[in-house]
Each structure stands twice: as C-alpha cells, then as structure tokens.
Scaffold this active site. Sequence first.
Site, PDB file in Angstrom:
ATOM      1  N   GLY A   7       0.832  -1.192   0.000  1.00 52.82           N
ATOM      2  CA  GLY A   7       0.000   0.000   0.000  1.00 52.82           C
ATOM      3  C   GLY A   7       0.863   1.235   0.000  1.00 52.82           C
ATOM      4  CG  ASP A  52     -11.630   1.242   4.313  1.00 54.36           C
ATOM      5  OD1 ASP A  52     -12.333   1.655   3.370  1.00 54.36           O
ATOM      6  OD2 ASP A  52     -10.404   1.100   4.227  1.00 54.36           O
TER       7      ASP A  52
END
Length: 408
Positions: free
Chosen positions: A20, A137
């Site tokens: 990420g 999320d």
Amino acid sequence: MQARDRVSDRYELTYPIGRGGMGQVWAGYDERLDRPVAVKFLRIQEVPEAEREVAVKRFRREARVTARLDHPGVPAIHDLGVHGDDLYIVMQLVRGCQLADLIAEQERLSVAASASIAAQVCSVLAAAHAASLVHRDLKPQNVMVTPSGAVKVLDFGVAALIGPAEQSRLTATGHTLGTPAYIAPEQASGAVVGPAADLYALGCVLFEMLTGRPPFEAGNSLEMLHRHMRSPVPIVVEYRSDVPDDLAHLLFCLLAKDPSDRPASAVEVAQLLTPFARGEDARAGAGPFVPVNATDSTPASRPGQSLAEVRAQAEELAEHERFVQAAELLERTLRFTSAADLVGSEIVPLRLDLANLVMLAGDFRRAKHLFEQLARDLDGCGNQQDLVDECHRRALSCKTELGEPTEG
C-alpha cells in the site's frame, strides 16, 4: 524488505503479498511454532511526517481491534512489534484471493455465491458490532475468499468504537475515513457513524458482486461522495434481471440514504441472505482463481530445480523441525504433477515424504488420507507391495493417534 529477511529473530519473510501507500504485507514463516504467517509492516519513513503519529496509532489499533474479535471470519493476530524503524503485525496467513480480484476475474458472481459471501461478512460485522466496533472501510479489497469458499474480513485499521467522543477524536486529522465507492452517506458528510454505515458498505459490495460494478460511479472522490448522499438508489434488477425480488428489495434497503431505513442489524441481514445462499453455486469462484504465489509461505523453488533438489530442500527444513514449511514445499511441487505421473519413480518418494511430514506436523487426519491415497495408487503397480504395506501401517498409526477404530 527482501526474501529471507528475519524479523524479531523468529519470522522469516518469503515473498511480498501486497503493498500500500505506507506499508507492505509479506508471506512469512514462524520458525518457533512451525507455521506460515503473514507479516504486515507500517513503513514509518514512507508516511508524511505530519501523519506519522496518527498512522502509528491506527496501525496499533488494527492489531488490538482484530485481536479482540475472536471470530473465524477474522484473521488471528499473533504478534505486534518493531523492526528497525518499522512497525509490524504478525497474523494468520489467509490462503485465498481478494474478493475484488474474484469480481474482476468473473465480472459478476452467481446470486448464491454473492449471498453466501455477504452473509459471511454479516457474521463478522455482527461480532464487531457486538464488541461496539464499526469497521468503516468495508470493500472488496478487504474481503478474502479462501479455496473452500470461506470469507475473512481484513483491515480494521480505521475501525472505531461506537460513540461520538471516539468518532471526533479519530477524525481530528481532517480526513474522511473510508473508501469513496463504498462509503455511507452519513460517513461522507462527516456525521457520527454506527453499525448502519457498515451495512451500507455491505450493500455496495453486494451490488458489485451481482453486477460487476459498484452502485455509484464518478470521476473523482468528491463527486462520488455527493452521489452517495444525493443520487437515487440504483435498482439492481435493471442491471441483472435474474436477481430475486426479495434480494433486490433487501439490497435497496441496505443502500438507503437514511441509516434508520436500513435493516436493524447485521444479524437480521444474514438471516435474510441465507435463503439465497443455498445451492450448488454458492461457493462458485472460490477455488480456481486463487493465485498460488499469493498464498504459500514456502521458500520459492528455483527455476529449473530438479525434484531431487526440491526433496533435499524439504529434508533440510525438516532437520530444523520446520515440518509444515517442508510439507508445503513438496505440495507446491506436486500440485503441478499430472495424474499419469503420480506413481512415477521420482514422484512416489516425494508423496511419501509429504505424508510423513504432515504426520510429523501433527495433522494425523490429513496424513492418514495421504498414506491411504498413495497405497491405492500403488496397488497393482507391481514390485510396490512393500511400500503399499508400509503406507497401510502408517495410516493405521494415524488412526490410532486420532482414536479411530483400527480393527480390520
């Protein structure tokens, strides 16, 4: 980070699983407990200095929150620590693929598979909400589907305790938490969020599983947030006609703008989804699309490596009592063996070694199956009776360890 690096003099990294903006996830191996693991790093130097304190808090929060949720749909957390300048979490290695990849591969999932996955996600959400946690999320990238069709929900890094005080403290950085394509209207507007926000995100994920696209599309994040808050709820049967009316109605309710118009709880949603999750295609898409190199914790075989070299590598691992890792190395090699070669002179020793390693690792049920299968395959091959008898004896030993009847 690179392969063979060691963390805390215990975890050996094998290869990267994902990356990420501020971290990496590696497949690894816990040498102390002889098991595969995943190691997630927060690369402190890659985080803007102004955001480091918040990033560290969220990373540690993810470990604590995930560890609190004792649920089969949440990866087990094994360790939390510091490696050089970086923080790391050691967790259960989930064998499977992201739901996002599954959707991309199949374009859209069957009704039964979509309902099954959504119902399993609901089970995790119910456990989280019972613990006063909101995920905030939920999205296809944070849902893993295993080869058996089981579901794991990942990344509780932005999860929040239910309550206005916690919400205001966590959003003090000025950023909207969540992913725009799956964010609830109240979350998009910066209001306090509760369990209903997770149900809205689940509705977005379910819509995407059924149609191959999220319910709203936009050119940028701000436009996307506006669509969640203002645009009419899309009707799923306009995109896919075979969705049952009751499921379409449930999806419409999950995507309601007002949280009070959504179902009362994740438990209720799971109950409503269950009738649609039944059927032969309920686990469609689970197995064939699992990428091998994204799930194994074994050392990578070298290109052109012979079977003898693979066997020697497995023996070296076994000498250090790394039985699980050695077994996975052999299994990975045998996975590409054709049915015609299963009783070949080079393959049989690997199959026998694999069964022995699985037995040494303590998985007697699977070892019994491997010994019995090898005996059946060798039966009648000629000049193999001694090995067939040996396989039967070892299968019998496994039965004894399992407490199963051994007569006959």
